[in-house]
Design an enzyme around this catalytic site. Structure first.
Site, PDB file in Angstrom:
ATOM      1  N   ASP A 195       0.866  -1.214   0.204  1.00  0.00           N
ATOM      2  CA  ASP A 195       0.127  -0.069   0.142  1.00  0.00           C
ATOM      3  C   ASP A 195       0.851   1.352   0.010  1.00  0.00           C
ATOM      4  O   ASP A 195       1.640   1.441   0.900  1.00  0.00           O
ATOM      5  CB  ASP A 195      -0.947   0.131   1.347  1.00  0.00           C
ATOM      6  CG  ASP A 195      -1.707   1.176   1.366  1.00  0.00           C
ATOM      7  OD1 ASP A 195      -2.058   2.118   0.508  1.00  0.00           O
ATOM      8  OD2 ASP A 195      -2.377   1.491   2.379  1.00  0.00           O
TER       9      ASP A 195
ATOM     10  N   ASP B  60      -4.432   3.533   2.635  1.00  0.00           N
ATOM     11  CA  ASP B  60      -5.821   3.365   2.635  1.00  0.00           C
ATOM     12  C   ASP B  60      -5.862   1.905   3.201  1.00  0.00           C
ATOM     13  O   ASP B  60      -7.407   1.540   3.091  1.00  0.00           O
ATOM     14  CB  ASP B  60      -6.395   3.872   1.586  1.00  0.00           C
ATOM     15  CG  ASP B  60      -6.259   2.930   0.165  1.00  0.00           C
ATOM     16  OD1 ASP B  60      -5.259   2.193   0.117  1.00  0.00           O
ATOM     17  OD2 ASP B  60      -6.928   3.306  -0.935  1.00  0.00           O
TER      18      ASP B  60
ATOM     19  N   ASP C  24      -2.978  -8.665 -17.118  1.00  0.00           N
ATOM     20  CA  ASP C  24      -4.243  -9.600 -17.112  1.00  0.00           C
ATOM     21  C   ASP C  24      -5.266  -9.268 -18.163  1.00  0.00           C
ATOM     22  O   ASP C  24      -5.380  -8.260 -18.021  1.00  0.00           O
ATOM     23  CB  ASP C  24      -4.611 -10.001 -15.768  1.00  0.00           C
ATOM     24  CG  ASP C  24      -4.762 -11.538 -15.443  1.00  0.00           C
ATOM     25  OD1 ASP C  24      -5.414 -12.210 -16.098  1.00  0.00           O
ATOM     26  OD2 ASP C  24      -4.279 -11.950 -14.536  1.00  0.00           O
TER      27      ASP C  24
ATOM     28  N   ASP D 250      -6.686 -15.015 -19.315  1.00  0.00           N
ATOM     29  CA  ASP D 250      -7.366 -15.709 -18.220  1.00  0.00           C
ATOM     30  C   ASP D 250      -8.496 -16.615 -18.994  1.00  0.00           C
ATOM     31  O   ASP D 250      -9.125 -16.248 -19.867  1.00  0.00           O
ATOM     32  CB  ASP D 250      -8.210 -14.542 -17.697  1.00  0.00           C
ATOM     33  CG  ASP D 250      -8.930 -14.995 -16.289  1.00  0.00           C
ATOM     34  OD1 ASP D 250      -8.222 -15.142 -15.188  1.00  0.00           O
ATOM     35  OD2 ASP D 250     -10.102 -15.316 -16.276  1.00  0.00           O
TER      36      ASP D 250
ATOM     37  N   GLU E 249      -4.090 -18.906 -19.689  1.00  0.00           N
ATOM     38  CA  GLU E 249      -4.249 -19.882 -18.490  1.00  0.00           C
ATOM     39  C   GLU E 249      -5.334 -20.859 -19.101  1.00  0.00           C
ATOM     40  O   GLU E 249      -6.134 -20.594 -19.827  1.00  0.00           O
ATOM     41  CB  GLU E 249      -5.073 -19.009 -17.437  1.00  0.00           C
ATOM     42  CG  GLU E 249      -5.226 -19.994 -16.391  1.00  0.00           C
ATOM     43  CD  GLU E 249      -6.078 -19.409 -15.574  1.00  0.00           C
ATOM     44  OE1 GLU E 249      -6.270 -19.738 -14.273  1.00  0.00           O
ATOM     45  OE2 GLU E 249      -7.269 -18.783 -15.857  1.00  0.00           O
TER      46      GLU E 249
ATOM     47  N   HIS F 188      -2.097 -16.807  -7.319  1.00  0.00           N
ATOM     48  CA  HIS F 188      -3.247 -16.339  -6.387  1.00  0.00           C
ATOM     49  C   HIS F 188      -4.307 -17.441  -6.380  1.00  0.00           C
ATOM     50  O   HIS F 188      -5.233 -16.835  -5.738  1.00  0.00           O
ATOM     51  CB  HIS F 188      -3.613 -15.073  -7.015  1.00  0.00           C
ATOM     52  CG  HIS F 188      -4.151 -14.992  -8.215  1.00  0.00           C
ATOM     53  ND1 HIS F 188      -3.284 -15.404  -9.281  1.00  0.00           N
ATOM     54  CD2 HIS F 188      -5.563 -14.927  -8.652  1.00  0.00           C
ATOM     55  CE1 HIS F 188      -4.332 -15.449 -10.539  1.00  0.00           C
ATOM     56  NE2 HIS F 188      -5.546 -15.220 -10.128  1.00  0.00           N
ATOM     57  N   ASP F 189      -4.089 -18.365  -7.086  1.00  0.00           N
ATOM     58  CA  ASP F 189      -5.302 -19.276  -7.285  1.00  0.00           C
ATOM     59  C   ASP F 189      -4.911 -20.684  -6.086  1.00  0.00           C
ATOM     60  O   ASP F 189      -6.157 -21.385  -6.175  1.00  0.00           O
ATOM     61  CB  ASP F 189      -5.456 -19.822  -8.569  1.00  0.00           C
ATOM     62  CG  ASP F 189      -6.363 -18.571  -9.278  1.00  0.00           C
ATOM     63  OD1 ASP F 189      -7.111 -17.739  -8.802  1.00  0.00           O
ATOM     64  OD2 ASP F 189      -6.162 -18.548 -10.682  1.00  0.00           O
TER      65      ASP F 189
HETATM   66  C1  NOJ Z   1      -8.672 -17.449 -13.227  1.00  0.00           C
HETATM   67  C2  NOJ Z   1      -8.021 -16.273 -12.424  1.00  0.00           C
HETATM   68  O1  NOJ Z   1      -6.481 -16.645 -12.186  1.00  0.00           O
HETATM   69  C3  NOJ Z   1      -8.782 -16.569 -11.056  1.00  0.00           C
HETATM   70  O2  NOJ Z   1      -8.321 -15.917 -10.176  1.00  0.00           O
HETATM   71  C4  NOJ Z   1     -10.262 -16.098 -11.546  1.00  0.00           C
HETATM   72  O3  NOJ Z   1     -11.058 -16.150 -10.250  1.00  0.00           O
HETATM   73  C5  NOJ Z   1     -10.764 -16.751 -12.527  1.00  0.00           C
HETATM   74  N1  NOJ Z   1     -10.088 -17.212 -13.647  1.00  0.00           N
HETATM   75  C6  NOJ Z   1     -11.732 -16.368 -13.149  1.00  0.00           C
HETATM   76  O4  NOJ Z   1     -11.614 -15.021 -13.892  1.00  0.00           O
END
Ligand code: NOJ
Length: 549
Positions: free
Chosen positions: A22, A26, A99, A200, A254, A326-327
């Site tokens: 940050d 905020d 992205d 994505d 992806e 992040h997934d």
């Molecule tokens: C893949 C992304 O990496 C994920 O974070 C997202 O929730 C889904 N696609 C939907 O966009």
């Protein structure tokens, strides 16, 4: 334009912006924070940055629900801050990848608002269907975030398809106007100077004609009818031909549940439409298809995933190498050992950084951040986690259900980066938007900067080595002792150089194994996780890299 394939020499760092740093107090990570940390990223040896979405968004899926593709969200600093970051990245000789989320938009996007009111030309921008008899949904597809993939819209009086959250309606890519919009978005960012896109779930963009029911798949019902759908290659080719080919840019797709064979239909260097692919096989060494179906970690499964992709892409395409994003929950908590945090973090780093391909490091991975384990399910933010919890078996105890969330939720890896041991881990001077992992006093960048043996400094060494060796970029890959359940051993070879990588995944001492044809007595030990260790016993989670030239 001739593709220079500069991405083959790079190491990328993934920023998940709201938890990175940050800059304005905020409580939310932003681009001013990124600007402060560009030198840090560069100091790792990373020369590319991939940003998870930073566009205006209501945040139903933390930015993967985009309300405006050609702007930057004010909470991240708006366009002014973005331009400063882009310049800062380029000034340092680095590249920036955005992205691109075009399988779906936010339901708050202007296109959807007009489409639901049948205002032209937006009427067919999305996948609308009338109810079947008795108000039934158009088919039996399930959302990737659980529950039905259809939502009734009162305004239009029809169902719309959403393969993700209710607030993420799928675009109708069969409509040429939608494809023109995608091309406009690409051009807008490329003209501004960005260096490429991470696309994505791009393998989902073409749905089978007639949207038939799915009677095959037990999970992700419907997937056989939209993953690698009938026109996906045609549409990707159109984007390439009309836009991407005219810029010096990189694309990475992806692709959930993709095999190397299928991947080559997209990324073969001869005739593919995309440069690289983010596959999920390397994420399935401790689960079945998804983090929500956990199994015991199997090193053999991980090795098989690594080697499959190395062998099958050899000479034809280029791998994305990654362990975290992040997934998924944090990799040490999954494939390594929290007890041997630093050691297993190092062995995991070595296990993938010396393969052939372009490595990605996810924020916090380099300091060995661990899974977040909150005390209550109410503390989760992620839409998928919330849906899963709501649907999960209430016969299990509260504690069992919570443990499952710790183990499987993406939020386990979405807590703010731990910069130092001050309040809020130095992430913000305000109130953080999300919980900070309580272990930040011990695990943080500042502490690891000071320690020459830290995981952070090990990442720096490993990345620098990787970049200095021709054999890592060009050499062929071979796995050894593939039936071992504790050792991952691979070699790389090109004219004039040979590399041997040994990674122990055992939590006790085990015997070192050296493949035939490699004489350790005349090889140079160029990287090791345990200083001074060189005998034929490996310490818990020890890793070593040897070079012959
Ligand atoms: C893949 C992304 O990496 C994920 O974070 C997202 O929730 C889904 N696609 C939907 O966009």
């Amino acid at each position: 334009m001739e593709n220079k394939r500069w991405y083959k020499d790079m190491v990328f760092y993934q920023i998940w912006p709201r938890s990175f740093k940050d800059g304005n107090g905020d409580g939310m990570g932003d681009l001013w924070g990124v600007l402060e940390k560009l030198d840090y990223i560069k100091s790792l040896g990373c020369d590319g940055v991939w940003f998870s979405p930073i566009y205006p968004s209501p945040g139903a899926d933390c930015g993967y629900d985009i309300a405006d593709y050609i702007d930057i969200a004010p909470e991240f600093g708006g366009m002014e801050a973005f331009k400063a970051v882009l310049e800062g990245v380029h000034d340092r000789g680095m590249k920036l990848v955005m992205d691109l989320v075009v399988n779906h938009t936010s339901d708050e996007h202007e296109w959807f608002q007009k489409s639901r009111r049948r205002i032209e030309p937006y009427t067919d921008y999305y996948i609308w269907r009338p109810a079947k008899q008795n108000g039934k949904m158009p088919n039996n597809w399930q959302s990737n975030f659980e529950g039905p993939a259809w939502e009734w819209d009162e305004v239009r009086g029809e169902y719309y398809l959403h393969l993700f959250a209710v607030k993420q309606p799928d675009l109708n890519m069969d409509n040429p106007l939608v494809r023109e919009e995608v091309k406009k978005i690409m051009k807008f960012w490329l003209d501004m100077g960005v260096d490429g896109f991470r696309e994505d779930v791009i393998t989902y963009i073409s749905k089978k004609k007639g949207l038939p029911d799915d009677h095959l798949f037990p999970i992700y019902k419907g997937m056989p009818h939209y993953n690698h759908g009938p026109h996906v290659h045609e549409y990707l080719e159109e984007f390439k031909h009309d836009v991407l080919d005219h810029y010096d840019c990189v694309t990475l797709a992806e692709a959930p549940l993709v095999s190397p064979k299928r991947a080559l239909e997209y990324i073969d260097e001869e005739n593919g439409q995309i440069d690289m692919m983010i596959q999920f096989q390397c994420q399935c060494a401790d689960c079945l298809f998804t983090d929500w179906l956990p199994t015991k970690f199997s090193l053999r499964r991980l090795k098989k995933a690594f080697s499959d992709w190395q062998y099958k892409l050899e000479g034809r395409s280029w791998n994305v190498l990654y362990l975290e994003n992040h997934d998924h929950p944090r990799i040490i908590s999954r494939y390594g050992s929290e007890k041997f945090r630093c050691e297993s973090g190092k062995t995991l780093a070595v296990s993938y950084l010396f393969q052939k391909g372009t490595p990605f490091v996810y924020q916090g991975q380099e300091i060995g951040m661990l899974n977040w384990r909150p005390s209550s399910p109410d503390m989760y933010e992620d839409v998928h986690t919330k849906n899963h919890y709501a649907n999960s078996n209430t016969k299990h105890t509260q504690e069992e259900r919570l443990r499952k969330l710790w183990r499987s939720s993406r939020d386990s890896a979405r807590t703010p980066v731990q910069w130092d041991d001050s309040e809020n881990a130095g992430f913000t001077t305000g109130t953080p938007w999300f919980y900070v992992n309580e272990n930040y006093k011990k695990i943080n960048v500042a502490a690891e900067e000071k320690d020459p043996d830290s995981l952070l400094n090990f990442y720096r060494k490993a990345i620098a080595l990787r970049k200095s060796l021709k054999v890592v970029r060009e050499g062929t890959y071979k796995e050894h002792f593939h039936s071992s359940s504790k050792l991952y051993v691979y070699s790389r070879e090109c004219a004039g150089q040979k590399l041997l990588v040994v990674c122990s995944f055992a939590d006790k001492d085990i015997k070192m194994k050296c493949p035939r044809g490699f004489d350790l007595s005349n090889g140079k030990l160029i990287l090791q996780s345990h200083n001074g260790s060189c005998d034929d016993m490996l310490k818990p989670y020890e890793s070593r890299v040897y070079l012959w030239e």
